[in-house]
Write a protein that holds these residues in place. Structure first.
Motif, PDB file in Angstrom:
ATOM      1  N   ARG A 325       0.829  -1.202   0.000  1.00 10.80           N
ATOM      2  CA  ARG A 325       0.000   0.000   0.000  1.00 10.80           C
ATOM      3  C   ARG A 325       0.866   1.257   0.000  1.00 10.80           C
ATOM      4  N   GLU A 326       1.964   1.234   0.748  1.00  7.82           N
ATOM      5  CA  GLU A 326       2.871   2.390   0.754  1.00  7.82           C
ATOM      6  C   GLU A 326       3.458   2.623  -0.634  1.00  7.82           C
ATOM      7  N   GLN A 332       1.178   6.849  -6.827  1.00  6.12           N
ATOM      8  CA  GLN A 332       0.079   7.762  -7.131  1.00  6.12           C
ATOM      9  C   GLN A 332       0.416   9.228  -6.843  1.00  6.12           C
ATOM     10  N   SER A 333       1.364   9.437  -5.922  1.00  7.19           N
ATOM     11  CA  SER A 333       1.726  10.809  -5.558  1.00  7.19           C
ATOM     12  C   SER A 333       2.745  11.417  -6.492  1.00  7.19           C
ATOM     13  N   VAL A 334       3.375  10.564  -7.323  1.00  6.84           N
ATOM     14  CA  VAL A 334       4.393  11.067  -8.253  1.00  6.84           C
ATOM     15  C   VAL A 334       3.740  11.786  -9.422  1.00  6.84           C
TER      16      VAL A 334
END
Length: 334
Positions: A325-326, A332-334
């Motif tokens: 999950r991390e 997704q944050s990139v």
């Protein structure tokens, strides 16, 4: 190029986890993972040549069903009695003694469907399996080992009996064709788990199948190795955790794993003595050497004792889900 198969898209919000191995170790981890909100694909070794599996392999010219059977049971959502029946080993009967009913059922399904993978698929429906179970290859694969003195040993069941250090293992044929569906699962995975399990006879036979290690290396998934708790006589005598990883890298190339999950809890002295009788010792968590091999380390108390030492599958599964999950969040944050 994408590999075509009947693979269905994973359900939203559920990480897709591929577990690779065989034997008891893989089954233990699967029992923990199936309780979590994940989609599971188990890719299982087909190099077994002993016992009931070996007899069916020779008699019916089919891949050995034993490791597949254990994985099906681990992922099954059935009544305990049905599981007991599936795992029942006959003690009497000419030609029947020594066979496991589950092995015979898989063999029968293979004869009915004409295809081993389809037989496993149908047995998965019968047992209400939570996930997919796939053989690494449908070819007749034989595992061989070159020992430290140059001796060549043939057969997965014979290798640990030699009492010699293993220099390398290899397959015959040398490049067995992988199952396309297995490669597709690796390509689509969010996490790929290898181990725990017999290093040379359960884990490496999968990685030596044609294109398997290359597909793992090129997959965007987070790759995790779960190291054994105890050494295994005839395979990993005296091995530390880093020795396990290095042996894999010596066979298929460096930096296959990003994270190594290792046990750092010392078993009670009474249990150590119990295992010492069988020439087994705790696998030493040499963390700095693992870092030098390019792996991050997650070290924790992973022991569960129930007459024998096992990994705490629930604790490891929670670690696995958190790590995956991390990684997904980071992407997704990139």
């Amino acid at each position: 190029m994408s590999i075509k198969s009947d693979y269905e898209s994973k359900r939203p919000g559920r990480p897709n986890i591929v577990c690779i191995g065989g034997g008891t170790g893989l089954s233990v981890i699967l029992r923990g993972l199936k309780k979590l909100p994940v989609d599971i694909t188990a890719i299982v070794t087909v190099a077994d040549d002993g016992g009931s599996s070996g007899r069916l392999r020779n008699d019916l010219q089919m891949p050995p069903p034993g490791d597949i059977r254990n994985v099906l049971v681990a992922l099954a959502d059935t009544e305990p009695l049905l599981e007991s029946v599936f795992q029942y080993r006959f003690e009497n009967g000419e030609g029947l003694a020594g066979h496991t009913l589950g092995n015979l059922m898989i063999a029968a399904m293979k004869e009915i469907t004409g295809d081993f993978t389809q037989a496993v698929r149908e047995m998965s429906r019968v047992l209400a399996v939570r996930g997919r179970v796939l053989p690494a290859s449908e070819q007749d694969v034989v595992l061989l080992a070159e020992m430290s003195d140059g001796t060549i040993v043939k057969g997965e069941s014979q290798i640990p009996k030699m009492g010699k250090r293993i220099r390398r293992v290899f397959l015959n044929p040398p490049d067995p064709k992988p199952l396309d569906e297995a490669l597709r699962a690796i390509e689509e995975a969010d996490g790929i788990i290898m181990g725990p399990g017999s290093l040379y006879t359960s884990i490496l036979p999968n990685l030596l199948v044609k294109d398997m290690s290359e597909s793992i290396r090129s997959s965007p998934a987070v790759k995790i190795y779960i190291c054994n708790v105890m050494t295994q006589p005839g395979e990993t005598d005296g091995f530390t955790a880093s020795d396990h990883i290095k042996a894999i890298y010596d066979h298929v190339g460096d930096r296959l794993f990003e994270i190594a999950i290792i046990n750092n809890e010392v078993p009670p002295l009474s249990i150590q003595k119990q295992y010492a009788v069988r020439q087994q010792r705790m696998v030493i968590p040499d963390i700095e050497r693992i870092h030098k091999l390019g792996c991050h380390v997650l070290a924790d108390n992973l022991l569960l004792y129930q007459s024998v030492l096992r990994h705490d599958a629930d604790r490891i599964s929670r670690h696995i889900l958190r790590l995956i999950r991390e990684e997904i969040q980071q992407r997704q944050s990139v």
